[in-house]
Design a protein around this motif. Structure first.
Motif, PDB file in Angstrom:
ATOM      1  N   GLY A  28       0.820  -1.213   0.000  1.00 54.15           N
ATOM      2  CA  GLY A  28       0.000   0.000   0.000  1.00 54.15           C
ATOM      3  C   GLY A  28       0.853   1.261   0.000  1.00 54.15           C
ATOM      4  O   GLY A  28       0.546   2.231  -0.695  1.00 54.15           O
ATOM      5  N   LEU A  29       1.940   1.257   0.795  1.00 57.83           N
ATOM      6  CA  LEU A  29       2.872   2.390   0.785  1.00 57.83           C
ATOM      7  C   LEU A  29       3.473   2.574  -0.606  1.00 57.83           C
ATOM      8  O   LEU A  29       3.561   3.689  -1.116  1.00 57.83           O
ATOM      9  CB  LEU A  29       4.024   2.157   1.772  1.00 57.83           C
ATOM     10  CG  LEU A  29       3.773   2.387   3.239  1.00 57.83           C
ATOM     11  CD1 LEU A  29       5.001   1.957   4.044  1.00 57.83           C
ATOM     12  CD2 LEU A  29       3.448   3.834   3.519  1.00 57.83           C
ATOM     13  N   PHE A  30       3.883   1.468  -1.198  1.00 61.34           N
ATOM     14  CA  PHE A  30       4.481   1.509  -2.524  1.00 61.34           C
ATOM     15  C   PHE A  30       3.473   2.024  -3.553  1.00 61.34           C
ATOM     16  O   PHE A  30       3.800   2.883  -4.390  1.00 61.34           O
ATOM     17  CB  PHE A  30       4.990   0.112  -2.894  1.00 61.34           C
ATOM     18  CG  PHE A  30       5.764   0.075  -4.167  1.00 61.34           C
ATOM     19  CD1 PHE A  30       7.087   0.492  -4.206  1.00 61.34           C
ATOM     20  CD2 PHE A  30       5.187  -0.378  -5.340  1.00 61.34           C
ATOM     21  CE1 PHE A  30       7.818   0.456  -5.384  1.00 61.34           C
ATOM     22  CE2 PHE A  30       5.900  -0.428  -6.521  1.00 61.34           C
ATOM     23  CZ  PHE A  30       7.222  -0.008  -6.553  1.00 61.34           C
ATOM     24  N   ALA A  31       2.249   1.527  -3.487  1.00 62.04           N
ATOM     25  CA  ALA A  31       1.209   1.986  -4.419  1.00 62.04           C
ATOM     26  C   ALA A  31       0.935   3.466  -4.233  1.00 62.04           C
ATOM     27  O   ALA A  31       0.782   4.207  -5.211  1.00 62.04           O
ATOM     28  CB  ALA A  31      -0.070   1.178  -4.224  1.00 62.04           C
ATOM     29  N   GLY A  32       0.885   3.922  -2.991  1.00 64.24           N
ATOM     30  CA  GLY A  32       0.673   5.345  -2.734  1.00 64.24           C
ATOM     31  C   GLY A  32       1.802   6.198  -3.267  1.00 64.24           C
ATOM     32  O   GLY A  32       1.589   7.328  -3.718  1.00 64.24           O
ATOM     33  N   SER A  33       3.012   5.663  -3.238  1.00 65.07           N
ATOM     34  CA  SER A  33       4.174   6.407  -3.728  1.00 65.07           C
ATOM     35  C   SER A  33       4.269   6.435  -5.242  1.00 65.07           C
ATOM     36  O   SER A  33       4.754   7.402  -5.814  1.00 65.07           O
ATOM     37  CB  SER A  33       5.467   5.786  -3.190  1.00 65.07           C
ATOM     38  OG  SER A  33       5.649   6.090  -1.855  1.00 65.07           O
ATOM     39  N   TYR A  34       3.820   5.360  -5.904  1.00 66.68           N
ATOM     40  CA  TYR A  34       4.085   5.231  -7.325  1.00 66.68           C
ATOM     41  C   TYR A  34       2.864   5.135  -8.229  1.00 66.68           C
ATOM     42  O   TYR A  34       3.022   5.151  -9.443  1.00 66.68           O
ATOM     43  CB  TYR A  34       4.999   4.032  -7.580  1.00 66.68           C
ATOM     44  CG  TYR A  34       6.394   4.275  -7.072  1.00 66.68           C
ATOM     45  CD1 TYR A  34       7.256   5.125  -7.746  1.00 66.68           C
ATOM     46  CD2 TYR A  34       6.829   3.682  -5.896  1.00 66.68           C
ATOM     47  CE1 TYR A  34       8.529   5.367  -7.270  1.00 66.68           C
ATOM     48  CE2 TYR A  34       8.108   3.921  -5.416  1.00 66.68           C
ATOM     49  CZ  TYR A  34       8.947   4.761  -6.106  1.00 66.68           C
ATOM     50  OH  TYR A  34      10.204   5.001  -5.633  1.00 66.68           O
ATOM     51  N   MET A  35       1.672   5.021  -7.685  1.00 70.77           N
ATOM     52  CA  MET A  35       0.476   4.966  -8.535  1.00 70.77           C
ATOM     53  C   MET A  35      -0.293   6.269  -8.448  1.00 70.77           C
ATOM     54  O   MET A  35      -0.382   6.864  -7.378  1.00 70.77           O
ATOM     55  CB  MET A  35      -0.453   3.825  -8.106  1.00 70.77           C
ATOM     56  CG  MET A  35       0.027   2.468  -8.514  1.00 70.77           C
ATOM     57  SD  MET A  35      -1.182   1.209  -8.105  1.00 70.77           S
ATOM     58  CE  MET A  35      -2.251   1.306  -9.517  1.00 70.77           C
ATOM     59  N   SER A  36      -0.884   6.657  -9.539  1.00 72.16           N
ATOM     60  CA  SER A  36      -1.674   7.878  -9.546  1.00 72.16           C
ATOM     61  C   SER A  36      -3.147   7.561  -9.296  1.00 72.16           C
ATOM     62  O   SER A  36      -3.601   6.446  -9.540  1.00 72.16           O
ATOM     63  CB  SER A  36      -1.505   8.599 -10.879  1.00 72.16           C
ATOM     64  OG  SER A  36      -1.936   7.768 -11.929  1.00 72.16           O
ATOM     65  N   GLY A  37      -3.853   8.541  -8.810  1.00 74.15           N
ATOM     66  CA  GLY A  37      -5.296   8.439  -8.652  1.00 74.15           C
ATOM     67  C   GLY A  37      -5.760   7.494  -7.559  1.00 74.15           C
ATOM     68  O   GLY A  37      -4.988   7.019  -6.737  1.00 74.15           O
ATOM     69  N   ARG A  38      -7.052   7.251  -7.617  1.00 71.02           N
ATOM     70  CA  ARG A  38      -7.690   6.412  -6.596  1.00 71.02           C
ATOM     71  C   ARG A  38      -7.384   4.934  -6.752  1.00 71.02           C
ATOM     72  O   ARG A  38      -7.587   4.163  -5.829  1.00 71.02           O
ATOM     73  CB  ARG A  38      -9.206   6.620  -6.643  1.00 71.02           C
ATOM     74  CG  ARG A  38      -9.613   7.971  -6.113  1.00 71.02           C
ATOM     75  CD  ARG A  38     -11.108   8.075  -6.099  1.00 71.02           C
ATOM     76  NE  ARG A  38     -11.429   9.252  -6.901  1.00 71.02           N
ATOM     77  CZ  ARG A  38     -12.569   9.467  -7.469  1.00 71.02           C
ATOM     78  NH1 ARG A  38     -13.533   8.599  -7.377  1.00 71.02           N
ATOM     79  NH2 ARG A  38     -12.776  10.552  -8.165  1.00 71.02           N
ATOM     80  N   ARG A  39      -6.907   4.553  -7.911  1.00 73.88           N
ATOM     81  CA  ARG A  39      -6.664   3.124  -8.114  1.00 73.88           C
ATOM     82  C   ARG A  39      -5.570   2.587  -7.204  1.00 73.88           C
ATOM     83  O   ARG A  39      -5.484   1.384  -7.003  1.00 73.88           O
ATOM     84  CB  ARG A  39      -6.379   2.815  -9.572  1.00 73.88           C
ATOM     85  CG  ARG A  39      -5.155   3.439 -10.114  1.00 73.88           C
ATOM     86  CD  ARG A  39      -5.065   3.322 -11.625  1.00 73.88           C
ATOM     87  NE  ARG A  39      -3.824   3.964 -12.013  1.00 73.88           N
ATOM     88  CZ  ARG A  39      -2.883   3.388 -12.698  1.00 73.88           C
ATOM     89  NH1 ARG A  39      -3.033   2.160 -13.126  1.00 73.88           N
ATOM     90  NH2 ARG A  39      -1.781   4.033 -12.986  1.00 73.88           N
ATOM     91  N   ALA A  40      -4.756   3.455  -6.628  1.00 77.61           N
ATOM     92  CA  ALA A  40      -3.740   3.002  -5.666  1.00 77.61           C
ATOM     93  C   ALA A  40      -4.400   2.321  -4.467  1.00 77.61           C
ATOM     94  O   ALA A  40      -3.840   1.386  -3.890  1.00 77.61           O
ATOM     95  CB  ALA A  40      -2.888   4.177  -5.204  1.00 77.61           C
ATOM     96  N   TYR A  41      -5.593   2.775  -4.107  1.00 74.81           N
ATOM     97  CA  TYR A  41      -6.307   2.164  -2.974  1.00 74.81           C
ATOM     98  C   TYR A  41      -6.765   0.741  -3.292  1.00 74.81           C
ATOM     99  O   TYR A  41      -6.985  -0.057  -2.389  1.00 74.81           O
ATOM    100  CB  TYR A  41      -7.518   3.017  -2.581  1.00 74.81           C
ATOM    101  CG  TYR A  41      -7.118   4.320  -1.940  1.00 74.81           C
ATOM    102  CD1 TYR A  41      -6.866   4.395  -0.581  1.00 74.81           C
ATOM    103  CD2 TYR A  41      -6.982   5.473  -2.700  1.00 74.81           C
ATOM    104  CE1 TYR A  41      -6.485   5.586   0.011  1.00 74.81           C
ATOM    105  CE2 TYR A  41      -6.601   6.669  -2.120  1.00 74.81           C
ATOM    106  CZ  TYR A  41      -6.352   6.729  -0.766  1.00 74.81           C
ATOM    107  OH  TYR A  41      -5.969   7.896  -0.186  1.00 74.81           O
ATOM    108  N   LEU A  42      -6.905   0.446  -4.587  1.00 74.79           N
ATOM    109  CA  LEU A  42      -7.320  -0.899  -4.969  1.00 74.79           C
ATOM    110  C   LEU A  42      -6.234  -1.935  -4.714  1.00 74.79           C
ATOM    111  O   LEU A  42      -6.529  -3.123  -4.618  1.00 74.79           O
ATOM    112  CB  LEU A  42      -7.717  -0.926  -6.449  1.00 74.79           C
ATOM    113  CG  LEU A  42      -8.945  -0.107  -6.822  1.00 74.79           C
ATOM    114  CD1 LEU A  42      -9.166  -0.143  -8.323  1.00 74.79           C
ATOM    115  CD2 LEU A  42     -10.167  -0.616  -6.082  1.00 74.79           C
TER     116      LEU A  42
END
Length: 176
Positions: A28-42
């Protein structure tokens, strides 16, 4: 890349491990750092849902759906790692040497507070000062496991990505 990571992390929840040692918050930390938008929460929600659905179908203890209030707070606690990852991404400076571990401990702490509140909402402890105190004191050993797991997995995920970028010249993931 994230879809493979989701599958790998979901599969890792089926391997033998100490309680609360999982790589979901680190992902989740990695997704928050490297993914854009709300899809990081997925990403963390997808890992949890996929592994809980399979765990429920296979009857694996510790995986699956056991209490709506408790599970909602566990999922919320895991999803909370994404905005912490966004703060990590937006932090000034170039060195992440201390920032990734700090963000990892922050994610572990938020998960500890939120998920244990879920156990109180689920009715496993009384809604009183004594109940809150007992719940959080009893959960301290699990917090240690959570911190240790999140620190290790965050170091692995962020280091592996940095190494793969420099070694194999992979494209930079979206940071918008």
């Amino acid at each position: 890349m994230f879809y493979l990571m989701i599958l790998a992390v979901a599969a890792s929840r089926f391997l033998p491990h100490p309680p609360n040692v999982a790589c979901v918050a680190a992902l989740g930390l990695f997704a928050g750092s490297y993914m854009s938008g709300r899809r990081a929460y997925l990403v963390p929600i997808g890992v949890m849902a996929l592994s809980d659905i399979m765990g429920q179908m296979l009857g694996i203890p510790g995986l699956g759906f056991y209490n709506l209030a408790a599970m909602a707070m566990v999922y919320l606690g895991m999803a909370a790692s994404v905005p912490i990852g966004r703060m990590l991404r937006n932090a000034g400076g170039t060195s992440r040497l201390w920032k990734v571990p700090a963000a990892s401990v922050a994610a572990s702490t938020v998960f500890f507070v939120v998920s244990n509140f879920g156990t109180i909402l689920a009715g496993w402890y009384p809604m009183s000062v004594a109940g809150f105190t007992a719940c959080y004191i009893n959960a301290i050993p699990f917090y240690g496991f959570t911190v240790a797991g999140d620190l290790c997995f965050s170091a692995v995920i962020f280091s592996a990505y940095a190494l793969s970028q420099s070694r194999f010249r992979l494209p930079v993931l979206a940071k918008a």
